[in-house]
Design an enzyme around this catalytic site. Structure first.
Site, mmCIF file in Angstrom:
data_model
loop_
_atom_site.group_PDB
_atom_site.id
_atom_site.type_symbol
_atom_site.label_atom_id
_atom_site.label_comp_id
_atom_site.label_asym_id
_atom_site.label_seq_id
_atom_site.Cartn_x
_atom_site.Cartn_y
_atom_site.Cartn_z
ATOM 1 N N SER A 42 6.499 34.742 84.652
ATOM 2 C CA SER A 42 6.010 33.539 84.374
ATOM 3 C C SER A 42 4.704 33.276 84.309
ATOM 4 O O SER A 42 4.132 33.802 85.080
ATOM 5 C CB SER A 42 6.923 32.589 85.177
ATOM 6 N N VAL A 43 4.268 32.114 83.704
ATOM 7 C CA VAL A 43 3.101 31.411 83.809
ATOM 8 C C VAL A 43 2.670 31.202 85.102
ATOM 9 O O VAL A 43 1.500 30.986 85.117
ATOM 10 C CB VAL A 43 3.083 30.197 82.744
ATOM 11 N N LYS A 44 3.802 30.750 86.038
ATOM 12 C CA LYS A 44 3.377 30.349 87.153
ATOM 13 C C LYS A 44 2.677 31.108 88.274
ATOM 14 O O LYS A 44 1.982 31.020 89.030
ATOM 15 C CB LYS A 44 4.567 29.933 87.782
ATOM 16 N N ASP A 45 2.639 32.619 87.825
ATOM 17 C CA ASP A 45 1.906 33.673 88.797
ATOM 18 C C ASP A 45 0.330 33.128 88.642
ATOM 19 O O ASP A 45 -0.202 33.515 89.608
ATOM 20 C CB ASP A 45 1.976 34.882 87.937
ATOM 21 N N ALA A 48 -0.211 30.266 91.021
ATOM 22 C CA ALA A 48 0.279 30.583 92.322
ATOM 23 C C ALA A 48 -0.951 31.343 93.035
ATOM 24 O O ALA A 48 -1.403 31.080 94.307
ATOM 25 C CB ALA A 48 1.625 31.358 92.342
#
Length: 452
Positions: A42-45, A48
């Site tokens: 996901s883009v959240k990596d 994060a």
């Protein structure tokens, strides 16, 4: 030799992929930024890792510490991967509307997962916002991430996602379309792109039940717009500090059904297996098609991977239960298709009313056809039972025939849905379907409502 020293070095540099089928109504060149190629899918990596590194640098996150965050799943995955490499513990608070797959994945990478109810106010002590904040305050040597207001969230996309899109399109991008949740992706990417070319248009995709679109257009935070919705990863009932509304040119809202339907279309028509917010983004893109010309280059961001929604949008039963499956329902046979294998639950005229009540409770149904040796002769429903019980507390030991109403109409399997709907009224709660093999099935108001 070319290799990454750890999994975190593989974050970013995700591909742009031309979309050909789901966007055929749009004249422009449409390119998907497929963020599922990140290691946590996901883009959240991106954000994060950035949030952790910035917290390490200024001492908020100390060696051996515990990372605490409220997440819809994807941010938690990114944080967990970084925590594994860097030696931290993780406690993630997630709402109960998120897919089971997301919860299982977080546990698989070593995180402790706490599930909170969705349908409560953000300030409610049971909400995942409140629980994550409380755990952050109570847990020794911990760091509460707060992705909604953490500036590192948007900075990650300013430093990475925006420059990647600019380079990959050779500066030819004219529009950026993205679902908006915490606001980091849209704001950070938009800030970089508009610094390169102020004429680039930024469109946010919102969902019904969220406050973003109206707030952007009017400046009014309307609590009446807040209600539960199914779509995951976009929309909010709060205004995160990471959403910079000045960088967003406009919003479009997408329904839960359209988001789910278009998520499946992307997989079947483009061969790209992505999550629920990607379906929202594509439907939003189609709703904005009058804004694009044949010379435009439109980039739409796909947030996460479809594997996290196998039990939801990619499950026919889940889709059908919510009326999301694109099925053509015309006849009685179509209406009972989802439950035709179940045996018709009925009662006998001489049975006690208490038996009927117990049967309704056992099968969680609201009405029963009543039979004798000659066939169907009556019916009982929960409303009648309630009224009779209020007037006579001894009713439970009387035979059903003393209170039963008229028998339900019986139709053939080929009966049209409009014909059936006319037979259901306040006085008549259901219709029976003759299956032509000596058996019958029941159609209720719920079946009609589900079909429409």
């Amino acid at each position: 030799m070319k290799y990454a020293k750890n999994i975190l070095e593989t974050i970013g540099n995700t591909p742009l992929v031309q979309l050909n089928s789901v966007t055929k109504e749009i004249d422009a060149l449409v390119l998907a930024k497929v963020e599922t190629f990140n290691p946590g899918n996901s883009v959240k990596d991106r954000m994060a890792l950035k949030m952790i590194e910035d917290a390490e640098a200024d001492g908020r996150l100390k060696p051996g510490g515990t990372i605490i965050e409220g997440t819809s799943g994807n941010t938690g995955m990114g944080l967990a991967l970084a925590a594994i490499v860097k030696g931290y513990k993780c406690i993630f608070v997630i709402s109960d509307k998120q897919s089971k797959e997301k919860m299982d994945i977080l546990r698989a990478v070593g995180a402790e997962v706490i599930v909170c109810p969705t349908n409560v106010e953000p300030e409610d002590p049971r909400s995942y916002y409140s629980v994550s904040k409380r755990l952050g305050a109570e847990t020794p040597n911990s760091w509460y991430v707060n992705q909604y207001d953490n500036p590192s969230n948007a900075i990650a996309h300013y430093e990475q996602t925006g420059p990647e899109i600019w380079e990959q399109t050779e500066g030819k991008i004219t529009h950026f379309v993205v679902g908006v949740g915490t606001g980091g992706t849209v704001s950070g990417t938009a800030k970089f792109l508009k610094e390169q070319n102020p004429d680039i248009k930024i469109w946010g995709v919102d969902t019904y039940g969220s406050v973003f679109k109206k707030y952007h257009e009017t400046g009014v935070f309307d609590e009446n717009e807040i209600y539960p919705y199914i779509t995951e990863g976009i929309g909010e009932d709060i205004l995160p500090k990471n959403v910079d509304f000045s960088l967003i040119d406009g919003f479009t809202k997408v329904t839960d059904k359209d988001a789910a339907v278009y998520t499946r279309k992307i997989a079947k028509e483009e061969g790209i297996f992505v999550g629920n917010s990607a379906g929202s983004a594509i439907k939003g893109l189609l709703q904005l098609k009058e804004h694009f010309t044949k010379d435009d280059v439109v980039v739409v961001l796909f947030h996460d991977h479809g594997s996290r929604y196998v039990g939801k949008m990619f499950n026919d039963d889940w889709m059908r239960d919510r009326g999301f499956l694109e099925e053509e329902i015309k006849t009685a046979a179509d209406l009972i298709n989802n439950h035709k294998e179940r045996v018709l639950v009925s009662a006998q005229t001489e049975e006690l009313i208490s038996h009927a009540i117990e049967r309704m409770k056992e099968y969680k149904i609201s009405q029963l056809p009543v039979k004798d040796v000659n066939g169907f002769v009556g019916s009982v429903d929960e409303t009648d039972l309630l009224h009779h019980y209020i007037s006579d507390k001894n009713i439970a030991n009387k035979p059903i025939k003393e209170i039963m109403g008229k028998p339900y109409p019986i139709v053939k399997k080929t009966a049209k849905i409009d014909e059936i709907s006319k037979l259901i009224s306040k006085e008549n709660e259901a219709v029976l379907v003759d299956l032509e093999n000596g058996n019958h099935h029941i159609i209720t108001k719920y079946d009609i409502i589900s079909a429409i």
